[in-house]
Design an enzyme around this catalytic site. Structure first.
Site, PDB file in Angstrom:
ATOM      1  N   HIS A  54       3.740 -19.312 -17.001  1.00  0.00           N
ATOM      2  CA  HIS A  54       3.325 -20.713 -17.171  1.00  0.00           C
ATOM      3  C   HIS A  54       1.907 -20.905 -16.640  1.00  0.00           C
ATOM      4  O   HIS A  54       1.476 -20.177 -15.758  1.00  0.00           O
ATOM      5  CB  HIS A  54       4.268 -21.641 -16.395  1.00  0.00           C
ATOM      6  N   TYR A  75       4.871 -19.973 -22.318  1.00  0.00           N
ATOM      7  CA  TYR A  75       5.632 -21.167 -22.717  1.00  0.00           C
ATOM      8  C   TYR A  75       5.665 -22.132 -21.536  1.00  0.00           C
ATOM      9  O   TYR A  75       5.408 -21.729 -20.393  1.00  0.00           O
ATOM     10  CB  TYR A  75       7.040 -20.836 -23.235  1.00  0.00           C
TER      11      TYR A  75
END
Ligand code: C5P
Length: 365
Positions: free
Chosen positions: A341, A291
């Site tokens: 990430h 995410y």
């Protein structure tokens, strides 16, 4: 007779006169229709695109007379009628970048409020899997309880052509150290900071003002009374925690110890909308990383509530280190290596946004 005929002729003369009048009228009609035809053709030929655009009634007359002096002073078709703000460049203006326009959703709400409690089912299933919990809770019930403690409204207005809302998004990169951006950052209407982001002792490089501070429970700290705390929730327990931290204090642990009580202005607490979170993951970071980083979330939050966005403290420093600006050890920054990430992909998005003029990046040291 003659008179009679004249009189009669008056009737007959009337008929003759009518014929003449008819001829005359027909000629006039031909002349009129011809000029009308040329007039319409000319309208179609001159400034066709301008005439298609709404709100250009005033200029239509001008377009029919190309030599009219005012014609040269007319604004271009996509300015300023399509301008969304009064800044030199506005984030929301369409027609600047196809890539941006295709992905940018101006109507999606960055804040989770009483008006958008229900999440679309795809958002719900994606969001509850970000940090799965063993104990299920009804999100609806949890939010209703939370909105008894905080307002549950969005404070952000729609676009206003007469406004220029300038925002500084301040990431935590070590590239802020020695950059002397403090005064520039403080000169913005909104100054948005993230997680730990200390200012005391870093005023010269990172500034001293904060209007918005984005945190999750495990990174939360007390804030000054005039600062908006924007909670980035990753699980239902985060909503329970903020309710508790602003009232009873019964939650002290999520997957890590969290603050039992939080000193922030309750009336300024906002909740980051999971639908907006997923929109960034789908449209912008395009599923790179599990995410988007909190910094990405804040950058796109700014791109949806501000007119001008300036970015500080993102990315590596000039030596390629990814530490935080308050850390002494340059190599302690693990941001890039978390695997959660995709820092490189996020850096590319930031570069691209800057290239198309939607943001300005202050590179730091
Ligand atoms: O490390 P932390 O998540 O608190 O930093 C806030 C944000 O700042 C990150 O999510 C990231 O987007 C940005 N950041 C960065 N480069 C660094 C450190 C942080 O771009 N070296």
């Amino acid at each position: 007779m003659e008179k009679g005929s004249e009189r009669g002729g008056g009737g007959g003369g009337g008929v003759r006169c009518s014929r003449r009048a008819c001829v005359l009228l027909s000629s006039l009609a031909v002349v009129f229709l011809t000029s009308l035809f040329f007039s319409v053709s000319l309208r179609g030929a001159v400034g066709f695109n301008y005439l298609e655009a709404p709100g250009w009634e005033e200029s239509r007359r001008v377009k029919l007379v190309p030599s009219y002096a005012g014609a040269h002073q007319l604004p271009l078709p996509d300015s300023p009628q399509q301008r969304t703000c009064a800044c030199p460049r506005c984030v929301g203006d369409p027609g600047v970048s196809d890539w941006f326009d295709e992905n940018y959703e101006p109507d999606i709400a960055p804040v989770w409020t009483k008006d958008n409690i229900e999440l679309p089912s795809d958002v719900y299933y994606w969001w509850v899997m970000l940090q799965p919990q063993f104990k299920p809770h009804s999100i609806h019930q949890v939010l209703l309880r939370l909105f008894q403690v905080i307002p549950g409204h969005s404070p952000y207005a729609w676009w206003d052509q007469h406004r220029c809302l300038r925002c500084a998004v301040v990431g935590n990169s070590g590239n802020l150290r020695g950059a002397a951006y403090g005064a520039t950052i403080d000169g913005h209407n909104y100054v948005m900071r993230i997680n730990l982001a200390p200012t005391v002792g870093y005023e010269e490089d990172a500034g001293s003002r904060t209007t918005h501070h984005f945190m999750y429970p495990e990174s939360a700290k007390n804030l000054a009374a005039n600062v908006s705390f924007v909670l980035v929730p990753f699980k239902t327990l985060d909503l329970l925690w903020i309710t508790s931290a602003l009232s009873t204090g019964h939650i002290r642990f999520t997957y890590a110890p969290v603050k039992q009580f939080l000193r922030v202005d309750k009336d300024k607490v906002q909740i980051f909308n999971p639908a907006f979170f997923k929109y960034i993951h789908d449209r912008w970071t395009k599923h790179h990383g599990r995410y988007p980083s909190t910094g990405m979330l804040v950058l796109f939050f700014a791109l949806h509530v501000c007119d001008e966005v300036n970015v500080f403290g993102f990315g590596a420093d000039s030596r390629g280190n990814w530490h935080h600006y308050w850390e002494q050890n340059r190599y302690s920054g693990e941001f890039r290596k978390t695997g959660v990430h995709d820092a490189d992909y996020e850096a590319q998005i930031i570069q691209r946004l800057a290239k198309v003029g939607k943001i300005t990046v202050y590179p730091g040291k």
